[in-house]
Design an enzyme around this catalytic site. Structure first.
Site, PDB file in Angstrom:
ATOM      1  N   ASN A  86       0.842  -1.201   0.000  1.00 54.89           N
ATOM      2  CA  ASN A  86       0.000   0.000   0.000  1.00 54.89           C
ATOM      3  C   ASN A  86       0.876   1.249   0.000  1.00 54.89           C
ATOM      4  OD1 ASN A  86       0.683  -0.773   2.679  1.00 54.89           O
ATOM      5  ND2 ASN A  86      -1.005   0.411   3.543  1.00 54.89           N
ATOM      6  N   ILE A  87       0.391   2.264  -0.702  1.00 57.11           N
ATOM      7  CA  ILE A  87       1.129   3.523  -0.868  1.00 57.11           C
ATOM      8  C   ILE A  87       0.162   4.654  -0.528  1.00 57.11           C
ATOM      9  CG2 ILE A  87       2.436   4.975  -2.462  1.00 57.11           C
ATOM     10  CD1 ILE A  87       2.818   2.356  -4.186  1.00 57.11           C
ATOM     11  N   GLU A  88       0.382   5.280   0.626  1.00 57.51           N
ATOM     12  CA  GLU A  88      -0.554   6.312   1.087  1.00 57.51           C
ATOM     13  C   GLU A  88      -0.132   7.699   0.628  1.00 57.51           C
ATOM     14  OE1 GLU A  88      -0.961   5.656   5.311  1.00 57.51           O
ATOM     15  OE2 GLU A  88      -2.117   3.814   4.968  1.00 57.51           O
ATOM     16  N   CYS A 139      -4.055   0.615  -2.549  1.00 54.71           N
ATOM     17  CA  CYS A 139      -3.919  -0.613  -1.755  1.00 54.71           C
ATOM     18  C   CYS A 139      -2.821  -1.514  -2.330  1.00 54.71           C
ATOM     19  CB  CYS A 139      -5.219  -1.398  -1.769  1.00 54.71           C
ATOM     20  SG  CYS A 139      -6.552  -0.656  -0.836  1.00 54.71           S
ATOM     21  N   GLU A 150      -2.967  -4.670  -2.992  1.00 56.66           N
ATOM     22  CA  GLU A 150      -3.481  -5.583  -4.017  1.00 56.66           C
ATOM     23  C   GLU A 150      -3.495  -4.909  -5.391  1.00 56.66           C
ATOM     24  OE1 GLU A 150      -4.729  -4.818  -1.068  1.00 56.66           O
ATOM     25  OE2 GLU A 150      -6.037  -6.384  -0.278  1.00 56.66           O
ATOM     26  N   CYS A 205     -10.203  -4.903   0.027  1.00 53.77           N
ATOM     27  CA  CYS A 205     -11.328  -3.964   0.044  1.00 53.77           C
ATOM     28  C   CYS A 205     -12.171  -4.147  -1.222  1.00 53.77           C
ATOM     29  CB  CYS A 205     -10.819  -2.521   0.152  1.00 53.77           C
ATOM     30  SG  CYS A 205     -10.219  -1.834  -1.411  1.00 53.77           S
ATOM     31  N   CYS A 256     -10.564  -3.134  -4.626  1.00 52.09           N
ATOM     32  CA  CYS A 256      -9.598  -4.131  -5.126  1.00 52.09           C
ATOM     33  C   CYS A 256     -10.326  -5.364  -5.669  1.00 52.09           C
ATOM     34  CB  CYS A 256      -8.624  -4.515  -4.028  1.00 52.09           C
ATOM     35  SG  CYS A 256      -7.458  -3.195  -3.628  1.00 52.09           S
TER      36      CYS A 256
END
Ligand code: THU
Length: 138
Positions: free
Chosen positions: A48-50, A59, A61, A96, A99
């Site tokens: 995940n990359i926020e 996310c 995935e 989620c 995804c």
């Protein structure tokens, strides 16, 4: 549901856990790693990359899927995902809804399998159809 080859579940979980270490999650502190297996046996990983603006966050995935699809991959067999605080495996981590919809674009609902494992080693495998029944199709 066709059984996955022996050993591949542990391999995918290990790679997902390795990927958790690359997670960029300064806002939630929740690190997620994913490992995506193609039908030919190649593995693509993602974390995940926020983002400070929140909504551009991605996310783990989808990172794995977008890496694979952008490299020309189109047929997928399984995906493993793990998540938790402190870059450790915590509770079971199911994908989620967004995804799941991305998976439904590329994966057969009865063949594609999503694997997750918690810190105790409990492993759960679901088909895409179980995770996203009655999915939208054009
Ligand atoms: N996240 C994932 O990467 N995959 C999931 O299946 C659920 C949530 C990420 C999004 C966000 O960076 C963090 O976990 C907390 O929601």
């Amino acid at each position: 549901m066709t059984e996955l080859p022996a050993g591949i579940i542990d391999t995918l979980i290990t790679k997902a856990h390795e990927m958790q270490q690359s997670s960029y999650c300064p806002y939630s502190g929740f690190a997620v790693g994913a490992a995506l297996l193609t039908k030919e046996g190649r593995i693509y990983t993602g974390c995940n990359i926020e983002n400070a603006a929140y909504s551009p966050s991605n996310c783990a995935e989808r990172t794995a899927f977008f890496k694979a699809v952008s490299e020309g991959e189109r047929s997928f067999r399984a995906l493993a995902v793990v998540g938790g605080k402190n870059r450790e495996i915590g509770e079971l981590c199911f994908p989620c809804g967004v995804c799941r919809q991305v998976m439904s674009e590329f994966c057969s609902p009865d063949e594609f399998q999503v694997i997750t494992r918690d810190s105790t080693g409990t492993t759960v495998i679901r088909t895409l159809r179980q995770l996203l029944p009655d999915s939208f199709e054009l």
